[in-house]
Motif scaffolding. Sequence first.
Motif, PDB file in Angstrom:
ATOM      1  N   PHE A 197       0.842  -1.199   0.000  1.00  0.00           N
ATOM      2  CA  PHE A 197       0.000   0.000   0.000  1.00  0.00           C
ATOM      3  C   PHE A 197       0.878   1.252   0.000  1.00  0.00           C
ATOM      4  CE2 PHE A 197      -2.811  -3.183   1.892  1.00  0.00           C
ATOM      5  CZ  PHE A 197      -4.022  -2.935   1.242  1.00  0.00           C
ATOM      6  N   PRO A 198       1.325   1.675  -1.192  1.00  0.00           N
ATOM      7  CA  PRO A 198       2.088   2.923  -1.230  1.00  0.00           C
ATOM      8  C   PRO A 198       1.208   4.070  -0.724  1.00  0.00           C
ATOM      9  CG  PRO A 198       1.451   2.271  -3.450  1.00  0.00           C
ATOM     10  CD  PRO A 198       1.073   1.134  -2.536  1.00  0.00           C
ATOM     11  N   THR A 199       1.777   4.928   0.086  1.00  0.00           N
ATOM     12  CA  THR A 199       0.971   6.030   0.623  1.00  0.00           C
ATOM     13  C   THR A 199       1.625   7.370   0.344  1.00  0.00           C
ATOM     14  OG1 THR A 199       2.067   5.753   2.755  1.00  0.00           O
ATOM     15  CG2 THR A 199      -0.096   4.719   2.493  1.00  0.00           C
ATOM     16  N   ALA A 200       0.832   8.283  -0.177  1.00  0.00           N
ATOM     17  CA  ALA A 200       1.289   9.646  -0.442  1.00  0.00           C
ATOM     18  C   ALA A 200       1.220  10.426   0.869  1.00  0.00           C
ATOM     19  CB  ALA A 200       0.407  10.289  -1.503  1.00  0.00           C
ATOM     20  N   ASN A 201       2.373  10.933   1.313  1.00  0.00           N
ATOM     21  CA  ASN A 201       2.443  11.665   2.587  1.00  0.00           C
ATOM     22  C   ASN A 201       2.184  13.154   2.365  1.00  0.00           C
ATOM     23  OD1 ASN A 201       3.813   9.131   3.008  1.00  0.00           O
ATOM     24  ND2 ASN A 201       4.526   9.983   4.944  1.00  0.00           N
ATOM     25  N   LEU A 202       1.167  13.667   3.039  1.00  0.00           N
ATOM     26  CA  LEU A 202       0.773  15.072   2.852  1.00  0.00           C
ATOM     27  C   LEU A 202       1.458  15.940   3.894  1.00  0.00           C
ATOM     28  CD1 LEU A 202      -1.341  16.736   1.102  1.00  0.00           C
ATOM     29  CD2 LEU A 202      -2.785  16.655   3.142  1.00  0.00           C
ATOM     30  N   THR A 249      -2.029   8.789   2.401  1.00  0.00           N
ATOM     31  CA  THR A 249      -3.177   8.238   1.686  1.00  0.00           C
ATOM     32  C   THR A 249      -2.759   7.212   0.650  1.00  0.00           C
ATOM     33  OG1 THR A 249      -4.242  10.387   1.894  1.00  0.00           O
ATOM     34  CG2 THR A 249      -5.217   8.854   0.325  1.00  0.00           C
ATOM     35  N   TYR A 250      -3.437   6.083   0.697  1.00  0.00           N
ATOM     36  CA  TYR A 250      -3.315   5.098  -0.383  1.00  0.00           C
ATOM     37  C   TYR A 250      -4.473   5.352  -1.336  1.00  0.00           C
ATOM     38  CZ  TYR A 250      -4.004   0.769  -2.928  1.00  0.00           C
ATOM     39  OH  TYR A 250      -4.210  -0.141  -3.930  1.00  0.00           O
ATOM     40  N   PHE A 251      -4.167   5.620  -2.607  1.00  0.00           N
ATOM     41  CA  PHE A 251      -5.214   5.856  -3.598  1.00  0.00           C
ATOM     42  C   PHE A 251      -5.527   4.566  -4.349  1.00  0.00           C
ATOM     43  CE2 PHE A 251      -3.535  10.207  -3.067  1.00  0.00           C
ATOM     44  CZ  PHE A 251      -4.726  10.833  -2.730  1.00  0.00           C
ATOM     45  N   LEU A 252      -6.816   4.291  -4.512  1.00  0.00           N
ATOM     46  CA  LEU A 252      -7.255   3.065  -5.182  1.00  0.00           C
ATOM     47  C   LEU A 252      -7.087   3.205  -6.700  1.00  0.00           C
ATOM     48  CD1 LEU A 252      -8.694   3.057  -2.335  1.00  0.00           C
ATOM     49  CD2 LEU A 252     -10.474   1.690  -3.427  1.00  0.00           C
ATOM     50  N   ASP A 253      -6.756   2.114  -7.345  1.00  0.00           N
ATOM     51  CA  ASP A 253      -6.616   2.083  -8.812  1.00  0.00           C
ATOM     52  C   ASP A 253      -5.752   3.235  -9.316  1.00  0.00           C
ATOM     53  OD1 ASP A 253      -8.445  -0.084  -8.902  1.00  0.00           O
ATOM     54  OD2 ASP A 253     -10.082   1.361  -8.663  1.00  0.00           O
ATOM     55  N   PHE A 254      -4.608   3.391  -8.713  1.00  0.00           N
ATOM     56  CA  PHE A 254      -3.741   4.523  -9.045  1.00  0.00           C
ATOM     57  C   PHE A 254      -2.290   4.090  -8.860  1.00  0.00           C
ATOM     58  CE2 PHE A 254      -1.494   8.468  -8.086  1.00  0.00           C
ATOM     59  CZ  PHE A 254      -2.002   9.305  -9.060  1.00  0.00           C
ATOM     60  N   ALA A 286      -5.441  -5.591   8.353  1.00  0.00           N
ATOM     61  CA  ALA A 286      -6.359  -4.484   8.671  1.00  0.00           C
ATOM     62  C   ALA A 286      -6.519  -3.560   7.470  1.00  0.00           C
ATOM     63  CB  ALA A 286      -5.834  -3.709   9.874  1.00  0.00           C
ATOM     64  N   MET A 287      -5.416  -3.297   6.766  1.00  0.00           N
ATOM     65  CA  MET A 287      -5.493  -2.414   5.599  1.00  0.00           C
ATOM     66  C   MET A 287      -6.341  -3.058   4.500  1.00  0.00           C
ATOM     67  SD  MET A 287      -1.574  -1.112   5.677  1.00  0.00           S
ATOM     68  CE  MET A 287      -1.374   0.366   4.780  1.00  0.00           C
ATOM     69  N   ASN A 288      -6.250  -4.393   4.373  1.00  0.00           N
ATOM     70  CA  ASN A 288      -7.098  -5.066   3.385  1.00  0.00           C
ATOM     71  C   ASN A 288      -8.575  -4.969   3.771  1.00  0.00           C
ATOM     72  OD1 ASN A 288      -5.566  -6.086   1.134  1.00  0.00           O
ATOM     73  ND2 ASN A 288      -4.436  -7.303   2.645  1.00  0.00           N
ATOM     74  N   ASN A 289      -8.859  -5.065   5.072  1.00  0.00           N
ATOM     75  CA  ASN A 289     -10.246  -4.863   5.519  1.00  0.00           C
ATOM     76  C   ASN A 289     -10.715  -3.440   5.225  1.00  0.00           C
ATOM     77  OD1 ASN A 289     -10.468  -7.452   6.487  1.00  0.00           O
ATOM     78  ND2 ASN A 289      -9.840  -6.912   8.575  1.00  0.00           N
ATOM     79  N   ASP A 290      -9.812  -2.461   5.485  1.00  0.00           N
ATOM     80  CA  ASP A 290     -10.148  -1.059   5.174  1.00  0.00           C
ATOM     81  C   ASP A 290     -10.468  -0.921   3.685  1.00  0.00           C
ATOM     82  OD1 ASP A 290      -9.518  -0.391   7.817  1.00  0.00           O
ATOM     83  OD2 ASP A 290      -7.455   0.172   7.318  1.00  0.00           O
ATOM     84  N   LEU A 291      -9.672  -1.627   2.871  1.00  0.00           N
ATOM     85  CA  LEU A 291      -9.850  -1.546   1.423  1.00  0.00           C
ATOM     86  C   LEU A 291     -11.234  -2.078   1.020  1.00  0.00           C
ATOM     87  CD1 LEU A 291      -8.575  -0.872  -1.315  1.00  0.00           C
ATOM     88  CD2 LEU A 291      -7.579  -3.165  -1.351  1.00  0.00           C
ATOM     89  N   ASN A 292     -11.612  -3.222   1.586  1.00  0.00           N
ATOM     90  CA  ASN A 292     -12.933  -3.785   1.265  1.00  0.00           C
ATOM     91  C   ASN A 292     -14.052  -2.835   1.696  1.00  0.00           C
ATOM     92  OD1 ASN A 292     -11.965  -6.085   0.080  1.00  0.00           O
ATOM     93  ND2 ASN A 292     -11.842  -7.212   2.038  1.00  0.00           N
ATOM     94  N   TYR A 293     -13.884  -2.274   2.885  1.00  0.00           N
ATOM     95  CA  TYR A 293     -14.882  -1.337   3.401  1.00  0.00           C
ATOM     96  C   TYR A 293     -14.992  -0.132   2.473  1.00  0.00           C
ATOM     97  CZ  TYR A 293     -17.446   1.506   6.743  1.00  0.00           C
ATOM     98  OH  TYR A 293     -18.408   2.275   7.339  1.00  0.00           O
TER      99      TYR A 293
END
Length: 307
Positions: A197-202, A249-254, A286-293
């Motif tokens: 889960f690459p995350t863009a740090n703001l 933030t992890y962006f979906l399909d990106f 947990a991140m995979n559960n967040d993703l499904n949610y």
Amino acid sequence: MSEIINPSVVTIGTFDGVHVGHQKIIDRLIDVAQKNHLESAILTFFPHPRMVLQKEVGIKLINTIEERKKIIKSKGVDHLVIYPFTKEFSRLTAREYVEQILVNKLNAKKIIIGYDHRFGRNRNANIQDLKELGKTFGFTVEEISKQDVEEVAVSSTKIRKAIEEGDIEKANTFLGNLFSLNGKIVKGKSLGKTLGFPTANLEIKEDYKIIPKNGVYIVKAHLDNKWVFGMMNIGTNPTVGGDTQTIETYFLDFSQDLYGQELSIQILKRIRDEIKFGDVDQLIEAMNNDLNYTKSYIQDSKAINND
Ligand SMILES: Cc1cc2nc3c(=O)[nH]c(=O)nc-3n(C[C@H](O)[C@H](O)[C@H](O)COP(=O)(O)O)c2cc1C
Ligand SMILES: Nc1ncnc2c1ncn2[C@@H]1O[C@H](COP(=O)(O)OP(=O)(O)O)[C@@H](O)[C@H]1O
């Protein structure tokens, strides 16, 4: 501060959040402007008077000054006049302030103001004094009622509280808009990609911007001319031994590089608290559960918004 040449109708205030209550005052301002052939202006002080006079309080605001400028402009107000609030300024007498700012700089012919507004050195003057000064300087004063003022003050406070508690849906309802965080994408610890889960740090440069309670949120951002959903973690990443707060933030399909980009991230819903997991596998689960949610949330919101 730029001068307004044409005669104007002015309202004065912080307008933090530019929420549904502020919107009513803005509507009134624009209506009066149109009916009287005046330009509409909001006079605001920045830094916030409390940042200058009570530095220790460390107040947090819903909007940075840049965010406020953008939102107010989008509402159709002709001028947002940002006056630098300094100790020297706070020592102007009521009359000096009215003459120098409201009359000479803003060319005010009408002033729309809360019934309890106080101004001038030590906040000595009130609306009655403003009406008297209006006779000398050629403007009239329209009062915003106690009830309307209280609605506005209460909801700015309520919105700040909701954000601090992570109740973003409540904040968004009061705002009549989506609460957003704006900043630049910077390098993090480079762990995200290894977790899948690459995350863009703001990075937010304004230290007075209010940040929602630590936790995981569903968000969206406009990237590459389209809306992209994401899941954002605000917190210290305790599972991997972090200690300073990050907003990532992890962006979906990106899958693009975002480093150095200025991003506006709108927050939609809180998912859960940030947790210190026993190991990284539990965090990934947990991140995979967040993703499904998040995916089912997007499905539902697409069904509702039809976009
Ligand atoms: C949706 C999401 C949920 C997260 N939840 C947690 C959490 O509950 N606990 C935690 O310690 N870190 C959590 N993280 C943060 C990860 O630990 C973080 O993404 C990782 O440390 C990568 O950091 P980096 O971007 O600096 O490389 C979460 C991240 C995301 C995107
Ligand atoms: N789906 C995505 N969501 C967020 N960032 C992405 C995504 N795909 C690629 N990236 C890029 O990867 C970077 C995050 O990678 P990561 O391994 O978490 O490194 P770091 O923590 O050092 O920034 C982002 O800043 C962005 O440039």
